[in-house]
Scaffold this motif. Sequence first.
Motif, mmCIF file in Angstrom:
data_model
loop_
_atom_site.group_PDB
_atom_site.id
_atom_site.type_symbol
_atom_site.label_atom_id
_atom_site.label_comp_id
_atom_site.label_asym_id
_atom_site.label_seq_id
_atom_site.Cartn_x
_atom_site.Cartn_y
_atom_site.Cartn_z
ATOM 1 N N SER A 120 -8.085 -6.248 -7.785
ATOM 2 C CA SER A 120 -7.192 -6.045 -8.928
ATOM 3 C C SER A 120 -7.945 -5.421 -10.100
ATOM 4 C CB SER A 120 -6.572 -7.377 -9.356
ATOM 5 O OG SER A 120 -5.656 -7.200 -10.402
ATOM 6 N N TRP A 121 -9.207 -5.801 -10.296
ATOM 7 C CA TRP A 121 -10.018 -5.188 -11.354
ATOM 8 C C TRP A 121 -10.101 -3.678 -11.140
ATOM 9 C CZ3 TRP A 121 -14.986 -8.719 -10.895
ATOM 10 C CH2 TRP A 121 -14.625 -10.050 -11.166
ATOM 11 N N ALA A 122 -10.314 -3.291 -9.874
ATOM 12 C CA ALA A 122 -10.479 -1.872 -9.551
ATOM 13 C C ALA A 122 -9.183 -1.097 -9.774
ATOM 14 C CB ALA A 122 -10.939 -1.718 -8.103
ATOM 15 N N ILE A 123 -8.059 -1.703 -9.434
ATOM 16 C CA ILE A 123 -6.780 -1.004 -9.525
ATOM 17 C C ILE A 123 -6.266 -0.957 -10.963
ATOM 18 C CG2 ILE A 123 -4.348 -1.053 -8.809
ATOM 19 C CD1 ILE A 123 -5.279 -2.313 -6.165
ATOM 20 N N HIS A 124 -6.431 -2.083 -11.696
ATOM 21 C CA HIS A 124 -5.798 -2.197 -13.008
ATOM 22 C C HIS A 124 -6.783 -2.335 -14.176
ATOM 23 C CE1 HIS A 124 -2.167 -2.812 -10.703
ATOM 24 N NE2 HIS A 124 -2.661 -3.885 -10.140
ATOM 25 N N THR A 125 -8.055 -2.365 -13.915
ATOM 26 C CA THR A 125 -9.146 -2.689 -14.845
ATOM 27 C C THR A 125 -9.300 -4.210 -14.958
ATOM 28 O OG1 THR A 125 -7.982 -2.837 -16.990
ATOM 29 C CG2 THR A 125 -8.657 -0.622 -16.214
ATOM 30 N N LYS A 126 -10.520 -4.607 -15.211
ATOM 31 C CA LYS A 126 -10.834 -6.035 -15.284
ATOM 32 C C LYS A 126 -10.106 -6.698 -16.454
ATOM 33 C CE LYS A 126 -15.034 -7.234 -14.257
ATOM 34 N NZ LYS A 126 -16.499 -7.525 -14.306
ATOM 35 N N GLU A 127 -10.058 -6.008 -17.579
ATOM 36 C CA GLU A 127 -9.438 -6.589 -18.772
ATOM 37 C C GLU A 127 -7.954 -6.875 -18.540
ATOM 38 O OE1 GLU A 127 -13.112 -4.778 -19.494
ATOM 39 O OE2 GLU A 127 -11.284 -3.797 -18.728
ATOM 40 N N LEU A 128 -7.238 -5.888 -18.016
ATOM 41 C CA LEU A 128 -5.799 -6.057 -17.773
ATOM 42 C C LEU A 128 -5.544 -7.123 -16.709
ATOM 43 C CD1 LEU A 128 -2.943 -4.996 -18.437
ATOM 44 C CD2 LEU A 128 -3.213 -3.382 -16.537
ATOM 45 N N VAL A 139 -4.936 -1.545 6.635
ATOM 46 C CA VAL A 139 -4.694 -1.867 5.219
ATOM 47 C C VAL A 139 -6.007 -2.194 4.512
ATOM 48 C CG1 VAL A 139 -2.302 -2.624 5.516
ATOM 49 C CG2 VAL A 139 -4.155 -4.295 5.735
ATOM 50 N N SER A 140 -6.963 -2.775 5.231
ATOM 51 C CA SER A 140 -8.272 -3.053 4.642
ATOM 52 C C SER A 140 -8.983 -1.761 4.268
ATOM 53 C CB SER A 140 -9.145 -3.853 5.620
ATOM 54 O OG SER A 140 -8.634 -5.144 5.834
ATOM 55 N N ASP A 141 -8.785 -0.717 5.085
ATOM 56 C CA ASP A 141 -9.411 0.573 4.790
ATOM 57 C C ASP A 141 -8.842 1.174 3.506
ATOM 58 O OD1 ASP A 141 -10.793 0.283 7.156
ATOM 59 O OD2 ASP A 141 -9.388 1.480 8.319
ATOM 60 N N ILE A 142 -7.527 1.046 3.314
ATOM 61 C CA ILE A 142 -6.914 1.568 2.085
ATOM 62 C C ILE A 142 -7.403 0.787 0.876
ATOM 63 C CG2 ILE A 142 -4.738 1.863 0.822
ATOM 64 C CD1 ILE A 142 -3.354 2.368 3.480
ATOM 65 N N ILE A 143 -7.376 -0.541 0.988
ATOM 66 C CA ILE A 143 -7.747 -1.403 -0.137
ATOM 67 C C ILE A 143 -9.209 -1.199 -0.519
ATOM 68 C CG2 ILE A 143 -8.069 -3.821 -0.829
ATOM 69 C CD1 ILE A 143 -5.574 -4.393 1.032
ATOM 70 N N SER A 144 -10.093 -1.135 0.469
ATOM 71 C CA SER A 144 -11.518 -0.963 0.180
ATOM 72 C C SER A 144 -11.796 0.415 -0.423
ATOM 73 C CB SER A 144 -12.346 -1.163 1.447
ATOM 74 O OG SER A 144 -12.002 -0.208 2.441
ATOM 75 N N TYR A 195 1.911 -7.068 -10.905
ATOM 76 C CA TYR A 195 0.912 -6.043 -10.598
ATOM 77 C C TYR A 195 0.565 -6.077 -9.117
ATOM 78 C CZ TYR A 195 0.337 -5.786 -15.647
ATOM 79 O OH TYR A 195 0.565 -5.627 -16.988
ATOM 80 N N VAL A 196 0.487 -4.883 -8.515
ATOM 81 C CA VAL A 196 0.220 -4.789 -7.082
ATOM 82 C C VAL A 196 -1.141 -5.390 -6.730
ATOM 83 C CG1 VAL A 196 -0.748 -2.454 -7.248
ATOM 84 C CG2 VAL A 196 0.229 -3.231 -5.096
ATOM 85 N N GLY A 197 -2.137 -5.228 -7.611
ATOM 86 C CA GLY A 197 -3.468 -5.774 -7.333
ATOM 87 C C GLY A 197 -3.469 -7.269 -7.171
ATOM 88 N N CYS A 254 0.831 -1.213 0.000
ATOM 89 C CA CYS A 254 0.000 0.000 0.000
ATOM 90 C C CYS A 254 0.863 1.260 0.000
ATOM 91 C CB CYS A 254 -0.927 0.003 1.221
ATOM 92 S SG CYS A 254 -2.268 -1.205 1.140
ATOM 93 N N VAL A 255 1.942 1.243 0.771
ATOM 94 C CA VAL A 255 2.812 2.417 0.850
ATOM 95 C C VAL A 255 3.576 2.616 -0.462
ATOM 96 C CG1 VAL A 255 4.841 3.391 1.992
ATOM 97 C CG2 VAL A 255 3.024 2.356 3.350
#
Length: 516
Positions: A200-208, A244-249, A218-220, A119-120
């Motif tokens: 991972s879909w949210a961070i990088h898009t579902k397709e990627l 960390v859950s708060d950051i991810i969510s 990929y971090v996701g 996350c950092v």
Amino acid sequence: MLDWLKSVLIQILDPWKLRRKEVYSHRKHTKYLARKLNKKDILSWLLEVGYYPEPYVLPPFFTVDSFDSDGYYYKDSDYKGAKIKWHEQKKVAYPNEGLTSRVFSLIHPKYYHDLAMLCVDSFDDFISSYKSKRIFSYTFPIPLDSKRPGFVNTKRSERQIYEYIDAAEKSLLIDSLDYKYVVIADIKQFYPSIYTHAISWAIHTKELSRRNRESFAYVGHKIDKLLQASNDGKTNGIAIGPAVSDIISEWMLNAVDLNIDKNLPGRSFGIRFKDDYRIVCDTEEEGKVIVKAIQKALLEFDLNLSEEKTSVELLPDGLYRPWIVEYDQFEQAVIGEKRNEPISFKSYTMLQRKIFLMNKDYAAKGLSEKFLGRLLDDECNLLINFRNVTQKKLFIANLTRLVRQKPKVIGQVLGLLEIILDKHTKGMIEDALAGLVRDNEDNEFMLCWLLYFKKTNSLKLKIKDRKDMLLLRSLHKNKQHFFGDFNGAKLTKNIKTIETTLAEHTALFKKGNTKV
């Protein structure tokens, strides 16, 4: 055709109008403060303060004393093999309302550590994810200090919940002056429903994400893998409580906000606090379109709206919380607006009776917490003027009854009892707490608080050691027993070295300088 063209023009031009609104200024200032933070400070805060749930969940014994932060435990090559083993979370059942509990979780420290570092290291990308044009989040997961840009505030950000909600409501109230309706929407069982692949879909898009499913560059994908491993291999649900859950969510919901943007009608815009949306619009029909837009955006990430918590309201009804209005009016009439002023015992008694009654009508609200916080000044000194021992005993009796009505306030109540504990009240406090022990023999949450209070105040109170309650056992032994296979962190403090009072530890409403 004309409606479509109008919608497109609004999408293009309306953000410039939003630049004059409070919500836009809030986001701009939040991102400014966030970018000022030092990443070493963020990591230190995540590891030391953010590991455990909120202070009202567990007593001060459960505080990280030290956490090794020298590099990742897992290398990139470990993600493809079998090195990252499954591990169960340690659950804490926090009393909610009626027969239900909110389950907080502790993540194995090795996984938590690497999640924090991920996350950092990706913090700049996380900040950049706040880019929805018409949905403005009031949930930044790292506590910012508006008076000291560049510093991480020592509070858990959740302890600012009432400050943030208040700021969000005021902003929307100002900005919605010429709007008629508000959509109120809440995500159903948000944390327990999160599909880890969807992060991972949210961070990088579902397709990627799908195209590179086997790549852990990929971090996701790394976050997905660690969350599964920390939860016994499950892909549904993330831990409630860890920072960390708060950051991810929040990262995930920023992507949801962008999807909602695409289908918002007219000149509607809104705010989000965690998984709770308030979106203003001009007509009831637009409100229904907005609900569908939220539903569609959530389904992209396998999430759903809570039907019972979703509605279209005529303004200003949806902007005010009725329980806050009712309580604030009563409190002001009884003790006035000023904080830190002494409270007579008669005034306290009137407030206490009001709380007992209101808890029946507003069971799921934070009335008791707000009331108990009002009894302390900003230095956590008790404001009530007791004239004799009898009044103190009535105070003990009332607080004990309040815990039976609302068990989750046990930490705040013990903080108040600790202040008035003396030779005149000790016997009654011991008797009152012995009754709570008898009533909660299988409640680890309650027993942990009572055992901690017993140990730190040398009370005569019988609380059995239990092999099936590792948090309680840790308190009995004055040593961490719930993740015994890990030596890279000291997850508890020696009880004899703790100087924080329970009133300070549970000070949800202590005035701070954290608003942004």
